[in-house]
Scaffold this motif. Structure first.
Motif, mmCIF file in Angstrom:
data_model
loop_
_atom_site.group_PDB
_atom_site.id
_atom_site.type_symbol
_atom_site.label_atom_id
_atom_site.label_comp_id
_atom_site.label_asym_id
_atom_site.label_seq_id
_atom_site.Cartn_x
_atom_site.Cartn_y
_atom_site.Cartn_z
ATOM 1 N N GLU A 36 0.833 -1.188 0.000
ATOM 2 C CA GLU A 36 0.000 0.000 0.000
ATOM 3 C C GLU A 36 0.871 1.242 0.000
ATOM 4 N N LYS A 37 0.254 2.379 -0.262
ATOM 5 C CA LYS A 37 0.969 3.639 -0.282
ATOM 6 C C LYS A 37 0.597 4.466 0.936
ATOM 7 N N ILE A 38 1.616 5.084 1.537
ATOM 8 C CA ILE A 38 1.381 5.938 2.697
ATOM 9 C C ILE A 38 0.680 7.217 2.256
ATOM 10 N N LYS A 39 -0.348 7.591 2.993
ATOM 11 C CA LYS A 39 -1.071 8.826 2.715
ATOM 12 C C LYS A 39 -0.970 9.738 3.931
ATOM 13 N N PHE A 40 -1.106 11.036 3.679
ATOM 14 C CA PHE A 40 -1.006 12.026 4.741
ATOM 15 C C PHE A 40 -2.268 12.875 4.793
ATOM 16 N N GLU A 41 -2.612 13.267 6.011
ATOM 17 C CA GLU A 41 -3.771 14.131 6.228
ATOM 18 C C GLU A 41 -3.401 15.183 7.265
ATOM 19 N N ALA A 42 -3.844 16.403 7.060
ATOM 20 C CA ALA A 42 -3.653 17.476 8.034
ATOM 21 C C ALA A 42 -5.010 18.091 8.342
ATOM 22 N N GLY A 43 -5.148 18.625 9.554
ATOM 23 C CA GLY A 43 -6.443 19.183 9.897
ATOM 24 C C GLY A 43 -6.421 20.059 11.128
ATOM 25 N N ARG A 224 -11.114 14.041 -0.636
ATOM 26 C CA ARG A 224 -10.150 15.019 -0.145
ATOM 27 C C ARG A 224 -10.457 15.504 1.272
ATOM 28 N N VAL A 225 -11.739 15.645 1.625
ATOM 29 C CA VAL A 225 -12.135 16.321 2.865
ATOM 30 C C VAL A 225 -12.959 15.385 3.747
ATOM 31 N N PHE A 308 -7.943 17.284 5.835
ATOM 32 C CA PHE A 308 -7.709 17.441 4.402
ATOM 33 C C PHE A 308 -6.608 16.473 3.969
ATOM 34 N N ARG A 309 -6.908 15.643 2.998
ATOM 35 C CA ARG A 309 -5.914 14.726 2.456
ATOM 36 C C ARG A 309 -4.878 15.515 1.666
ATOM 37 N N LEU A 310 -3.598 15.276 1.924
ATOM 38 C CA LEU A 310 -2.525 15.968 1.231
ATOM 39 C C LEU A 310 -2.084 15.166 0.015
ATOM 40 N N GLY A 311 -1.659 15.877 -1.021
ATOM 41 C CA GLY A 311 -1.135 15.203 -2.196
ATOM 42 C C GLY A 311 -2.225 14.680 -3.103
ATOM 43 N N PRO A 312 -1.830 13.939 -4.141
ATOM 44 C CA PRO A 312 -2.805 13.413 -5.101
ATOM 45 C C PRO A 312 -3.703 12.362 -4.469
#
Length: 332
Positions: A36-43, A224-225, A308-312
């Motif tokens: 899997e691919k690591i995903k990032f989220e900021a909020g 995304r949100v 909010f999901r960061l990146g594509p």
């Protein structure tokens, strides 16, 4: 009370900000983690926070639990976070927050003798609390989700972690016009901290560790949100968030260890007894119980979050194009 950011919390918050900027300004290519691919989220998050300690409470003996919750001292917690998702069912979160805690014996509702002892004590406090923490989020419903095209939008989760928080309790005296004037309590050694006469009373640190646990719900408005709600309880290892823990001391000892001005303040702030049970009483004898050392202070929050999901969002331009083609047509 003007907030001041302690050095330890400030460094961690700076690190959080740098990470956020680097991730948001980069092309945000996902990292490979297993299959899997690591995903990032900021909020951001905000919501009420509550204190449970020695001061304040309700009828009956003080229990340092929800029975003694004073809703009138509900305060706002606000903060920010960044979370790394190595897969869809676990997240690793770094967060920073600021809140404000308060307690006052004068607010205790009286139905009997048990709470009168605390109301007669007549102490109060307030403090800012800066916090930086790390936590692991677990999404149980996603562990068995094998259909990426039909993943649930609503996702419950639990979390556990640890943090560092900074506080600085203040107590009040009334001015001639009735207004409260607040003074820092830590330096006044109100329970004889560090005095040779009271070897059991050790100085306490204003920066402490805590353990946190709780849970929440996250709802994805889009890829995304997302929005959510979260309950987070903090177990601390100090009984001095409100500067009350053990016993009354002999006020004459303040002059031995403090400058004259601080000694005068300490002798007024450490014991503000009003004669309820014993009319006319203004001081407790040395050695009388002032707080309950067995129950450490705690605080908790119930917050709303927006992330909010960061990146594509999609792994390739082909996947993005395919997603657009499978959407329902719009009618104008």
């Amino acid at each position: 009370m003007k907030p001041s950011l302690p050095k330890s919390a400030g460094k961690a918050l700076l690190l959080l900000s740098v990470c956020f900027l680097l991730l948001s300004k980069s092309n945000a290519q996902a990292f490979i983690f297993g299959n899997e691919k690591i995903k990032f989220e900021a909020g951001l998050n905000f919501g009420p926070s509550f204190f449970l300690g020695d001061l304040g409470g309700n009828a009956g003996k003080g229990k340092n639990n929800l029975k003694d919750l004073n809703l009138e001292f509900t305060k706002l917690m606000k903060g920010a976070y960044i979370t790394m998702y190595p897969n869809k069912w676990v997240g690793l979160r770094l967060a920073a927050s600021l809140t404000y805690l308060e307690g006052d014996d004068a607010t205790i509702n009286t139905n009997g003798i048990d709470e009168l002892w605390r109301k007669q004590r007549n102490l109060d406090f307030r403090t800012n609390v800066w916090e930086v923490n790390g936590a692991v989020e677990i999404f149980p419903t996603m562990i068995f989700s094998n259909d990426p095209e039909n993943e649930p939008r609503l996702r419950p989760y639990g979390l556990i972690g640890a943090g560092v928080f900074h506080f600085n309790p203040q107590g009040s005296l009334k001015a001639a016009n009735g207004d409260k004037i607040w003074y820092d309590l830590h330096k006044l050694r109100t329970e004889g901290q560090g005095m040779a006469e009271y070897p059991y009373s050790k100085p306490y640190q204003l920066t402490q560790m805590n353990v946190l646990y709780g849970g929440g719900l996250k709802y994805y408005l889009s890829d995304r949100v997302n929005i959510g709600a979260e309950f987070l309880y903090r177990k601390t290892f100090t009984d001095y968030i409100d500067d009350v823990s053990q016993k009354y001391i002999d006020p004459r000892n303040f002059a031995k260890y403090l400058p004259a001005g601080d000694a005068a303040l300490a002798s007024r702030l450490y014991d503000k007894t009003i004669g309820i049970i014993y009319p006319g009483m203004t001081r407790w004898p040395e050695g009388t119980q002032r707080g309950d050392l067995k129950n450490k202070d705690t605080y908790f929050s119930v917050i709303a979050k927006v992330g909010f999901r960061l990146g594509p969002i999609y792994e390739s331009s082909f996947a993005r194009s395919a997603a657009r083609q499978t959407r329902c047509p719009s009618v104008y």
